[in-house]
Design an enzyme around this catalytic site. Structure first.
Site, mmCIF file in Angstrom:
data_model
loop_
_atom_site.group_PDB
_atom_site.id
_atom_site.type_symbol
_atom_site.label_atom_id
_atom_site.label_comp_id
_atom_site.label_asym_id
_atom_site.label_seq_id
_atom_site.Cartn_x
_atom_site.Cartn_y
_atom_site.Cartn_z
ATOM 1 C CG MET A 1 -0.826 -7.729 -6.732
ATOM 2 S SD MET A 1 -0.294 -6.588 -8.036
ATOM 3 C CE MET A 1 1.018 -7.546 -8.774
ATOM 4 C CB ALA B 1 8.818 7.671 -10.693
ATOM 5 N N GLY C 1 0.779 -1.239 0.000
ATOM 6 C CA GLY C 1 0.000 0.000 0.000
ATOM 7 C C GLY C 1 0.810 1.287 0.000
ATOM 8 C CB SER C 2 4.251 2.279 -0.899
ATOM 9 O OG SER C 2 4.440 1.888 -2.228
ATOM 10 C CG ASN D 1 -3.503 -0.700 -12.826
ATOM 11 O OD1 ASN D 1 -3.357 -0.933 -11.627
ATOM 12 N ND2 ASN D 1 -2.783 -1.313 -13.755
ATOM 13 C CG HIS E 1 1.901 -1.812 -15.423
ATOM 14 N ND1 HIS E 1 1.670 -3.067 -14.887
ATOM 15 C CD2 HIS E 1 2.892 -1.975 -16.333
ATOM 16 C CE1 HIS E 1 2.483 -3.942 -15.459
ATOM 17 N NE2 HIS E 1 3.229 -3.300 -16.340
HETATM 18 C C1 GAR Z 1 3.491 -1.075 -7.362
HETATM 19 O O1 GAR Z 1 4.785 -1.037 -7.889
HETATM 20 C C2 GAR Z 1 2.446 -1.091 -8.456
HETATM 21 O O2 GAR Z 1 2.819 -0.326 -9.568
HETATM 22 C C3 GAR Z 1 2.426 -2.564 -8.801
HETATM 23 O O3 GAR Z 1 2.493 -3.222 -7.573
HETATM 24 C C4 GAR Z 1 3.229 -2.406 -6.644
HETATM 25 C C5 GAR Z 1 2.365 -2.223 -5.415
HETATM 26 O O4 GAR Z 1 3.082 -1.558 -4.420
HETATM 27 N N1 GAR Z 1 1.243 -2.904 -9.512
HETATM 28 C C6 GAR Z 1 1.193 -3.863 -10.430
HETATM 29 O O5 GAR Z 1 2.154 -4.553 -10.723
HETATM 30 C C7 GAR Z 1 -0.166 -4.076 -11.076
HETATM 31 N N2 GAR Z 1 -0.015 -4.621 -12.385
HETATM 32 P P1 GAR Z 1 2.323 -0.804 -3.259
HETATM 33 O O6 GAR Z 1 1.351 -1.831 -2.659
HETATM 34 O O7 GAR Z 1 3.401 -0.450 -2.282
HETATM 35 O O8 GAR Z 1 1.617 0.380 -3.835
#
Ligand code: GAR
Length: 215
Positions: free
Chosen positions: A92, A175, A14-15, A109, A111
């Site tokens: 996910m 970023a 969840g960052s 979304n 990515h």
């Molecule tokens: C992030 O890097 C996001 O871009 C990626 O998962 C990570 C979640 O990190 N998303 C995907 O790969 C979706 N296709 P977070 O939970 O710390 O935000």
């Protein structure tokens, strides 16, 4: 003007959710996070939402016998909280055509790649394997095909000779945290017109250009 009511879907850390919560903590930000939904119980992102005083829900995909049933339960949960717009932030799960249609042009979304390069998983290792000199992240409206849809913004970062998958992921993540709130802001302040799959920006945002060129 009323702030756009946003629901954020997560599966873990969840960052990116945190970046959205931080932006929305400013009353001048044109969107508010009204609900965070996770498909995995007890993940760190749920704790971040609670700390920010935002309502949370867990809709565990394992409790549903089909993807359609799970997606319907997520939609019901979002609509009970009057969510108008959905942000996928490290969610996910592949979503169904019905879900994409229900939230058509109301779901975005993030990515971790410069789409249309590297849809799917392991984007950082794939960028390293291909010898890319630039890598980055993309915020896009969600369409049925995985990691596709009209692009709202992108941020590019250099790939350095000494990079590992982790060091590159961490540069891209920094970023992402800047890009996602900026893109949500452009939508919430009604700066974007969508015609089919093409986007028109009413007012080229200085911040967006800075992000795209100089993350
Ligand atoms: C992030 O890097 C996001 O871009 C990626 O998962 C990570 C979640 O990190 N998303 C995907 O790969 C979706 N296709 P977070 O939970 O710390 O935000």
């Amino acid at each position: 003007m009323a702030r756009l009511k946003v629901g954020v879907l997560i599966s873990g850390r969840g960052s990116n959710l945190q970046a959205l919560l931080d932006a929305a903590a400013d009353p001048a930000f044109p969107a508010e996070i009204v609900l965070v939904v996770s498909n995995v119980p007890n993940v760190a992102g749920l704790g971040r939402a609670k700390k920010a005083g935002v309502a949370t829900a867990t809709v565990n995909h394992r409790d549903y016998k089909s993807r359609v049933d799970f997606d319907n339960a997520v939609t019901k949960t979002l609509e009970r909280s009057d969510v108008e717009f959905v942000c996928l932030a490290g969610f996910m799960r592949l979503v169904t055509q019905e879900f994409v249609e229900h939230w058509h042009n109301r779901m975005i979304n993030i990515h971790p790649a410069l789409l249309p390069l590297f849809p799917g998983l392991d984007t950082h290792q794939r960028a390293l394997d291909e010898g890319c000199k630039l890598h980055g992240c993309t915020v896009h409206f969600v369409r049925h095909e995985m990691d596709s849809g009209p692009i709202i913004g992108q941020a590019a970062v250099p790939v350095l000779p000494e990079d590992t998958e982790n060091s590159l992921a961490s540069r891209v993540l920094t970023a992402e945290h800047k890009l996602y709130p900026e893109c949500l802001k452009l939508i919430a302040e009604k700066n974007i017109t969508i015609t089919g799959n093409s986007l028109t920006f009413k007012q080229a945002s200085q911040t967006t250009e800075e992000i795209i060129c100089n993350p």
